[in-house]
Design an enzyme around this catalytic site. Structure first.
Site, PDB file in Angstrom:
ATOM      1  N   HIS A 138       7.744   0.796   1.937  1.00 36.93           N
ATOM      2  CA  HIS A 138       8.473   0.724   3.204  1.00 36.93           C
ATOM      3  C   HIS A 138       8.777   2.146   3.686  1.00 36.93           C
ATOM      4  CE1 HIS A 138      10.969  -1.049   6.268  1.00 36.93           C
ATOM      5  NE2 HIS A 138      11.908  -0.169   5.970  1.00 36.93           N
TER       6      HIS A 138
ATOM      7  N   SER B 191      -4.241   2.762   5.143  1.00 33.64           N
ATOM      8  CA  SER B 191      -4.257   4.108   4.545  1.00 33.64           C
ATOM      9  C   SER B 191      -3.593   4.110   3.164  1.00 33.64           C
ATOM     10  CB  SER B 191      -3.603   5.138   5.471  1.00 33.64           C
ATOM     11  OG  SER B 191      -2.214   4.959   5.544  1.00 33.64           O
TER      12      SER B 191
ATOM     13  N   GLU C 296      12.938 -12.304  -2.337  1.00 40.01           N
ATOM     14  CA  GLU C 296      12.893 -13.243  -1.210  1.00 40.01           C
ATOM     15  C   GLU C 296      13.368 -12.614   0.104  1.00 40.01           C
ATOM     16  OE1 GLU C 296      13.757 -13.900  -4.230  1.00 40.01           O
ATOM     17  OE2 GLU C 296      12.536 -15.624  -4.826  1.00 40.01           O
ATOM     18  N   GLY C 297      14.047 -11.482   0.056  1.00 41.24           N
ATOM     19  CA  GLY C 297      14.566 -10.874   1.276  1.00 41.24           C
ATOM     20  C   GLY C 297      13.541  -9.974   1.953  1.00 41.24           C
TER      21      GLY C 297
HETATM   22  C1  GRF Z   1       3.141   1.977   6.193  1.00 47.25           C
HETATM   23  O1  GRF Z   1       3.978   2.796   6.961  1.00 47.25           O
HETATM   24  C2  GRF Z   1       3.956   1.174   5.204  1.00 47.25           C
HETATM   25  O2  GRF Z   1       5.084   1.851   4.747  1.00 47.25           O
HETATM   26  C3  GRF Z   1       4.373  -0.033   6.026  1.00 47.25           C
HETATM   27  O3  GRF Z   1       3.264  -0.315   6.826  1.00 47.25           O
HETATM   28  C4  GRF Z   1       2.498   0.871   7.030  1.00 47.25           C
HETATM   29  C5  GRF Z   1       1.111   0.563   6.574  1.00 47.25           C
HETATM   30  O4  GRF Z   1       0.202   1.613   6.841  1.00 47.25           O
HETATM   31  N1  GRF Z   1       4.778  -1.123   5.161  1.00 47.25           N
HETATM   32  P1  GRF Z   1      -1.258   1.547   6.251  1.00 47.25           P
HETATM   33  O5  GRF Z   1      -1.902   0.240   6.732  1.00 47.25           O
HETATM   34  O6  GRF Z   1      -1.167   1.589   4.740  1.00 47.25           O
HETATM   35  O7  GRF Z   1      -1.969   2.749   6.791  1.00 47.25           O
END
Ligand code: GRF
Length: 198
Positions: free
Chosen positions: A113, A16, A146-147
């Site tokens: 994130h 998405s 890298e983290g």
């Molecule tokens: C999202 O919540 C993003 O923050 C996380 O993984 C999820 C991916 O969702 N890293 P989508 O595949 O973009 O719908």
């Protein structure tokens, strides 16, 4: 006319955020840009199917055909070498990248994130925010280092945590903000970095 800025998207699932980026490119909200490659480490990822439906260059570097991180990353790098992206965007790419891979794209690779980093890096961020009794949460777009979810932050958007929230309701509220935040962050970063040499 200046050459369009090239984006590469790495994903593993639903896609998405990829679609929000593609919509923003199409609408000119990420100005003068194009999606040069969509790459998934899961051949069946719905996001990859959506990329194909949109007529975008979609590539699977499937876990079965490329077992192990080194082989998988070599496969992805071969695609990116041809796509020559200005910016690599991780959009639900569920694997930790090696230091070598990150080093190749330092300052040119972003992730999104679903938490207000540095709080709740890693998996199940929304559930852990709920369990910790947070009053607000949100999402963070950051450069990848890298983290795990540790690189410099580009931008954050906040949402309230409401009484009665479940992991699902909070995740959905955050996801709406993710779809605004990622295109905004990409436009900002593209404005600040020099084009990749072609
Ligand atoms: C999202 O919540 C993003 O923050 C996380 O993984 C999820 C991916 O969702 N890293 P989508 O595949 O973009 O719908």
């Amino acid at each position: 006319m200046t050459e369009r800025r090239r984006l590469a998207i790495l994903l593993s699932g639903r896609g998405s955020n990829f679609e929000a980026i593609a919509d923003a490119v199409a609408a000119g909200r990420i100005p003068n840009a194009e999606i040069a490659a969509v790459v998934s480490d899961v051949a069946q990822a719905p996001g990859l199917a959506r990329a194909r439906e949109r007529g975008l260059p979609a590539h699977a570097v499937d876990r079965k055909a490329f077992p192990g991180r080194a082989a998988r990353e070599a496969g992805i790098l071969a695609i990116l070498d041809r796509a020559r992206p200005d910016l690599v965007c991780l959009a639900g790419y569920m694997r930790l990248l090696s230091p070598e891979f990150v080093g190749r794209f330092r300052g040119r690779i972003l992730n999104i994130h679903p938490a207000l980093l540095p709080k709740f890096p890693g998996l199940d961020a929304q559930r852990r925010a709920l369990e910790a009794g947070e009053k607000e949460s949100g999402c963070t777009v950051h450069f990848v280092d890298e983290g795990t979810d540790t690189g410099p932050i580009v931008l954050q958007k906040k949402v309230p945590v409401l009484p009665g929230d479940t992991e699902e309701t909070l995740s959905a509220r955050i996801l709406e903000r993710e779809h605004e935040a990622y295109p905004e962050a990409i436009a900002r970063v593209l404005d600040e970095i020099a084009p990749t040499a072609r």
